[in-house]
Design a protein around this motif. Structure first.
Motif, PDB file in Angstrom:
ATOM      1  N   ALA A 147     128.943 -12.091 -42.716  1.00  0.00           N
ATOM      2  CA  ALA A 147     129.517 -12.410 -44.029  1.00  0.00           C
ATOM      3  C   ALA A 147     130.059 -13.833 -44.064  1.00  0.00           C
ATOM      4  N   ILE A 148     130.724 -14.246 -42.999  1.00  0.00           N
ATOM      5  CA  ILE A 148     131.297 -15.595 -42.933  1.00  0.00           C
ATOM      6  C   ILE A 148     130.186 -16.650 -42.936  1.00  0.00           C
ATOM      7  N   CYS A 149     129.099 -16.362 -42.200  1.00  0.00           N
ATOM      8  CA  CYS A 149     127.947 -17.280 -42.203  1.00  0.00           C
ATOM      9  C   CYS A 149     127.394 -17.436 -43.616  1.00  0.00           C
ATOM     10  N   ALA A 150     127.192 -16.303 -44.296  1.00  0.00           N
ATOM     11  CA  ALA A 150     126.639 -16.338 -45.656  1.00  0.00           C
ATOM     12  C   ALA A 150     127.564 -17.083 -46.608  1.00  0.00           C
ATOM     13  N   GLN A 151     128.865 -16.889 -46.438  1.00  0.00           N
ATOM     14  CA  GLN A 151     129.826 -17.574 -47.300  1.00  0.00           C
ATOM     15  C   GLN A 151     129.764 -19.085 -47.075  1.00  0.00           C
ATOM     16  N   ASN A 152     129.611 -19.499 -45.829  1.00  0.00           N
ATOM     17  CA  ASN A 152     129.586 -20.919 -45.502  1.00  0.00           C
ATOM     18  C   ASN A 152     128.325 -21.629 -45.979  1.00  0.00           C
ATOM     19  N   VAL A 153     127.250 -20.870 -46.180  1.00  0.00           N
ATOM     20  CA  VAL A 153     126.027 -21.487 -46.714  1.00  0.00           C
ATOM     21  C   VAL A 153     125.872 -21.159 -48.200  1.00  0.00           C
ATOM     22  N   GLN A 154     126.985 -20.683 -48.808  1.00  0.00           N
ATOM     23  CA  GLN A 154     127.088 -20.450 -50.254  1.00  0.00           C
ATOM     24  C   GLN A 154     126.133 -19.369 -50.752  1.00  0.00           C
ATOM     25  N   MET A 155     125.843 -18.381 -49.897  1.00  0.00           N
ATOM     26  CA  MET A 155     125.086 -17.200 -50.322  1.00  0.00           C
ATOM     27  C   MET A 155     126.109 -16.092 -50.575  1.00  0.00           C
TER      28      MET A 155
END
Length: 356
Positions: A147-155
């Motif tokens: 989730a944190i990865c997706a948030q950081n790439v604005q997904m």
């Protein structure tokens, strides 16, 4: 092929016996030599079993090999072997070797994804961690990292999906609820954001960060009664919390109760005398009370009004010292000096305002 099959059996026995990884790599090397011959034979190169054994041996080698370069070379070989096995017309996996290989590959993908994650290469990490999380949905830490990865790439939709997965797995980490609420706010879904923060507070009562986010969201959505009740309850527990006193004062000020607001701001300032927001709002509250004093009878009006305006001026000058570039503070000081007919100060502040 017989030698390769025998290597699989020996490797499984070695794992059961918890033998040294070096010995296990030796068994794998022996098996892979035989598989190389089988790959080149016109008959056995078309057997699913040939590629299943290769994927099985190389996937385990990828996990136990300590050299990073060699480990990922085995990993790539295993992925390629599984792809080849599944492309054959008579694809089947009676011994479960491909299934075991896929499990090992996921372990290696998680390792690769975690490595990228901790290097802040979130785009690189996301694909690996998503795939692993989808196969191990009960792993809340894995879901959280995805989730944190997706948030950081604005997904953001993907991010919410994996935050929800972590939340549904009974995770209690308050940061999860904060990040989810932020995503809902970004989607203009304040109602769900409020509910998410309430869920977080149910698991983490009086958590400082969650409470602050919740109160601020209630204020942003003009849910003042609920916010005031929450602040009052939290002040019973956190009696020295300057932010809670400030927010309580702000709510009182919004409701027109400037005298109570002054008491609350002074409470906040007793904890931190350089609290800019409290100093500014305190100055504004004194101006509001001074304006109310003008409505009283002539006998009471002047002395009380002058005292209140002086207090407002003192508070705002302190705020201006702390943050000299705040336009609101300068504008309010200009208003006060205009009332006092101190034109030199008015002109000085107006020049300063033009520099911003």
């Amino acid at each position: 092929m017989l030698i390769a099959r025998n290597s699989v059996g020996k490797l499984q026995a070695s794992f059961a016996g918890k033998e040294d990884p070096k010995k296990q790599l030796g068994i794998i090397t022996e098996g892979l030599k035989s598989i190389e011959s089988a790959e080149q034979d016109n008959k056995t190169k078309n057997w699913t079993e040939t590629w299943a054994i290769k994927s099985y041996l190389t996937s385990y080698a990828a996990i136990i090999e300590t050299d990073v370069t060699a480990s990922f070379k085995y990993f790539d070989s295993s992925v390629s072997a599984i792809k080849k096995a599944k492309s054959l017309d008579k694809y089947e996996d009676p011994s479960g070797l491909i299934k075991a290989s896929e499990h090992n590959i996921l372990i290696k993908k998680q390792e690769r994804g975690n490595l990228a994650y901790f290097n802040n290469d979130f785009k690189e990490a996301l694909d690996d961690l998503k795939e692993v999380s989808d196969n191990f949905p009960a792993d809340s830490t894995l879901a959280l990292n995805t989730a944190i990865c997706a948030q950081n790439v604005q997904m953001y939709d993907e991010s919410l999906k994996y935050f929800k997965r972590a939340k549904e797995d009974s995770i209690k980490n308050p940061a999860v609820f904060q990040k989810m609420a932020q995503l809902y706010i970004a989607k203009f879904d304040n109602e769900t954001a409020v509910k998410t923060l309430e869920d977080g507070l149910a698991l983490n009562p009086y958590n400082h960060n969650l409470t602050n986010d919740y109160i601020n969201l209630l204020l942003d959505t003009e849910n003042y009664n609920k916010a005031q009740s929450l602040i009052e309850n939290n002040l019973k527990v956190e009696k020295g919390n300057k932010l809670l006193f400030f927010l309580y004062g702000y709510l009182q000020q919004v409701g027109g109760n400037n005298s109570t607001a002054v008491l609350a701001y002074n409470k906040a300032l007793s904890t931190d005398q350089n609290y800019f927001d409290a100093l500014y709002q305190l100055g504004l509250a004194y101006v509001n009370i001074a304006n109310d004093a003008l409505k009283k009878s002539e006998a009471d009006k002047n002395a009380q009004y002058d005292s209140l305006i002086n207090r407002a001026q003192f508070s705002l000058l302190r705020a201006n010292e702390i943050n000299p570039n705040d336009k609101r503070t300068v504008q309010l000081l200009i208003e006060i000096y205009t009332r006092k007919n101190a034109q030199d100060k008015v002109q000085e502040l107006k020049r300063k305002l033009q520099e911003f």
